[in-house]
Design an enzyme around this catalytic site. Structure first.
Site, PDB file in Angstrom:
ATOM      1  N   GLU A   7      -5.676  -4.300  10.672  1.00 56.50           N
ATOM      2  CA  GLU A   7      -4.664  -3.268  10.880  1.00 56.50           C
ATOM      3  C   GLU A   7      -5.002  -2.448  12.118  1.00 56.50           C
ATOM      4  O   GLU A   7      -5.800  -1.506  12.039  1.00 56.50           O
ATOM      5  CB  GLU A   7      -4.615  -2.332   9.666  1.00 56.50           C
ATOM      6  CG  GLU A   7      -4.226  -3.000   8.379  1.00 56.50           C
ATOM      7  CD  GLU A   7      -3.591  -2.007   7.398  1.00 56.50           C
ATOM      8  OE1 GLU A   7      -2.488  -2.306   6.929  1.00 56.50           O
ATOM      9  OE2 GLU A   7      -4.188  -0.951   7.139  1.00 56.50           O
ATOM     10  N   ASN A  55       0.870  -1.177   0.000  1.00 56.10           N
ATOM     11  CA  ASN A  55       0.000   0.000   0.000  1.00 56.10           C
ATOM     12  C   ASN A  55       0.906   1.226   0.000  1.00 56.10           C
ATOM     13  O   ASN A  55       1.456   1.597   1.030  1.00 56.10           O
ATOM     14  CB  ASN A  55      -0.887  -0.022   1.257  1.00 56.10           C
ATOM     15  CG  ASN A  55      -1.700   1.249   1.409  1.00 56.10           C
ATOM     16  OD1 ASN A  55      -1.811   2.047   0.478  1.00 56.10           O
ATOM     17  ND2 ASN A  55      -2.275   1.447   2.589  1.00 56.10           N
ATOM     18  N   HIS A  94      -9.635   1.567   4.476  1.00 55.67           N
ATOM     19  CA  HIS A  94      -8.393   1.774   5.226  1.00 55.67           C
ATOM     20  C   HIS A  94      -8.641   2.785   6.346  1.00 55.67           C
ATOM     21  O   HIS A  94      -9.420   3.719   6.180  1.00 55.67           O
ATOM     22  CB  HIS A  94      -7.294   2.280   4.287  1.00 55.67           C
ATOM     23  CG  HIS A  94      -5.946   2.277   4.923  1.00 55.67           C
ATOM     24  ND1 HIS A  94      -5.539   3.273   5.787  1.00 55.67           N
ATOM     25  CD2 HIS A  94      -4.933   1.385   4.861  1.00 55.67           C
ATOM     26  CE1 HIS A  94      -4.313   2.989   6.212  1.00 55.67           C
ATOM     27  NE2 HIS A  94      -3.922   1.854   5.668  1.00 55.67           N
ATOM     28  N   LYS A  98       0.124   4.273  -0.431  1.00 60.18           N
ATOM     29  CA  LYS A  98      -0.513   5.513   0.054  1.00 60.18           C
ATOM     30  C   LYS A  98      -0.235   6.655  -0.935  1.00 60.18           C
ATOM     31  O   LYS A  98      -0.185   6.395  -2.125  1.00 60.18           O
ATOM     32  CB  LYS A  98      -0.021   5.832   1.469  1.00 60.18           C
ATOM     33  CG  LYS A  98      -0.115   4.603   2.379  1.00 60.18           C
ATOM     34  CD  LYS A  98       0.049   4.899   3.822  1.00 60.18           C
ATOM     35  CE  LYS A  98      -0.065   3.587   4.601  1.00 60.18           C
ATOM     36  NZ  LYS A  98      -0.145   3.769   6.030  1.00 60.18           N
ATOM     37  N   GLY A 127       4.882   1.622   4.671  1.00 56.29           N
ATOM     38  CA  GLY A 127       6.237   2.190   4.581  1.00 56.29           C
ATOM     39  C   GLY A 127       7.290   1.255   3.999  1.00 56.29           C
ATOM     40  O   GLY A 127       8.056   1.648   3.111  1.00 56.29           O
ATOM     41  N   SER A 175       3.153  -1.434  10.496  1.00 60.35           N
ATOM     42  CA  SER A 175       4.598  -1.473  10.763  1.00 60.35           C
ATOM     43  C   SER A 175       5.230  -2.832  10.471  1.00 60.35           C
ATOM     44  O   SER A 175       6.154  -3.262  11.179  1.00 60.35           O
ATOM     45  CB  SER A 175       4.894  -1.026  12.200  1.00 60.35           C
ATOM     46  OG  SER A 175       4.482   0.312  12.377  1.00 60.35           O
ATOM     47  N   GLU A 190      -7.004   5.226   7.357  1.00 58.24           N
ATOM     48  CA  GLU A 190      -6.756   6.631   6.981  1.00 58.24           C
ATOM     49  C   GLU A 190      -7.946   7.201   6.213  1.00 58.24           C
ATOM     50  O   GLU A 190      -8.241   8.388   6.296  1.00 58.24           O
ATOM     51  CB  GLU A 190      -5.452   6.727   6.168  1.00 58.24           C
ATOM     52  CG  GLU A 190      -4.237   6.532   7.067  1.00 58.24           C
ATOM     53  CD  GLU A 190      -3.030   5.906   6.403  1.00 58.24           C
ATOM     54  OE1 GLU A 190      -2.957   5.860   5.164  1.00 58.24           O
ATOM     55  OE2 GLU A 190      -2.137   5.432   7.148  1.00 58.24           O
ATOM     56  N   GLY A 210       2.214   2.870  10.638  1.00 63.08           N
ATOM     57  CA  GLY A 210       3.179   3.951  10.448  1.00 63.08           C
ATOM     58  C   GLY A 210       3.883   4.405  11.720  1.00 63.08           C
ATOM     59  O   GLY A 210       4.494   5.474  11.739  1.00 63.08           O
TER      60      GLY A 210
HETATM   61  P1  PGA Z   1       2.654   0.771   7.592  1.00 64.56           P
HETATM   62  O1  PGA Z   1       1.210   0.947   6.905  1.00 64.56           O
HETATM   63  O2  PGA Z   1       3.205  -0.539   7.100  1.00 64.56           O
HETATM   64  O3  PGA Z   1       3.452   1.940   7.095  1.00 64.56           O
HETATM   65  O4  PGA Z   1       2.442   0.772   9.051  1.00 64.56           O
HETATM   66  C1  PGA Z   1       0.363  -0.145   6.745  1.00 64.56           C
HETATM   67  C2  PGA Z   1      -0.944   0.307   6.129  1.00 64.56           C
HETATM   68  O5  PGA Z   1      -1.412   1.400   6.461  1.00 64.56           O
HETATM   69  O6  PGA Z   1      -1.531  -0.404   5.307  1.00 64.56           O
END
Ligand code: PGA
Length: 249
Positions: free
Chosen positions: A167, A9, A95, A11, A235, A213, A97, A173
């Site tokens: 998640e 992902n 998601h 983003k 990330g 993460s 976000e 993140g």
């Molecule tokens: P992250 O994001 O691996 O940067 O924590 C995961 C996600 O939001 O799908």
């Protein structure tokens, strides 16, 4: 046997030029790797580039969001027909976000999940609790509500194909991933909820990812859990080398 699925992902990262160099390098590293399913979900602006570059590879294309109408006066939105036309197979729905910054509700998410299936797209449906909710012992209630409302009215033949990404919002993140066993416990809960809503056959077919993460060092902790069938990676999916290390782990 549920085939493991690792999805990137991205983003709101990467221009088309940056996308091109990522894909070239990733293809060099990964060749025709097929042991796990690999899905790349770039921003909308890079979908066309990625679909061209992924032709003749086993790697799949996914989008990060979608609107539920086929077409119309919806400035700024992207429809399932547009995604299908670009050979997208997956679409991330709900998601955290999107829930947090773009007011997505369980009801909107349910509409999007149904629409995705109507157009032959497989949703990667995200659920997860916030830290305050976990602290108050509300994880189970939150997950139950998100899963139940998200899947409402969905026929069995669709449910068995869905991918659910657990998640925890506090792990996204932050560099603080969940513990493998804790994530497995929630994945098991998700399977139990589906088993109650549908049946255990269907529940055992659904693939459940962990996200939050994930990195090359901790991926094995998640993939070795009985109920976890892959990862949704933010990330650590932005660099070809670290994404490849996660994929091949
Ligand atoms: P992250 O994001 O691996 O940067 O924590 C995961 C996600 O939001 O799908």
């Amino acid at each position: 046997m549920r085939k493991k699925i690792i999805a990137a992902n991205w983003k709101m990262y990467k221009t088309c030029t940056e996308t091109e160099s990522f894909i070239a390098e990733f293809k060099n590293l990964a060749g025709n790797y097929e042991e796990k399913e690999v899905v790349i979900c770039p921003p909308f602006t890079s979908l066309f580039v990625v679909q061209n570059l992924l032709k003749d590879t086993p790697f799949k294309l996914g989008a990060q969001n979608m609107f539920w109408e086929k077409e119309g006066a919806y400035t700024g939105e992207i429809s399932p027909v547009m995604l299908k036309d670009l050979n997208c197979e997956y679409v991330i729905i709900g998601h955290s976000e999107r829930r947090q910054y773009f007011c997505e509700t369980n009801e909107n998410i349910n509409k999007k999940i149904k629409t995705a299936f109507n157009w032959g797209l497989t949703p990667i449906f995200c659920v997860g609790e916030k830290w305050e909710e976990r602290e108050k012992g509300k994880t189970e209630d939150i997950i139950r509500e998100q899963v139940t409302k998200g899947l409402e009215g969905l026929p069995m033949e669709n449910v068995e194909k869905i991918v659910i990404a657990y998640e925890p919002v506090w792990a996204i993140g932050t560099g603080h991933s969940a513990k493998g066993e804790d994530a497995n416990e929630v994945a098991k809960l998700i399977r139990d909820i589906i088993s109650t809503l549908y049946n255990s056959d269907i529940a055992n077919k659904v693939r459940i990812q962990y996200g939050g993460s994930v990195n090359p060092q901790n991926i094995v902790e998640f993939l070795s859990q009985s109920e976890i069938d892959g990862a949704l990676v933010g990330g650590a999916s932005l660099k070809p080398q670290s994404f490849w290390e996660i994929v091949k782990s």
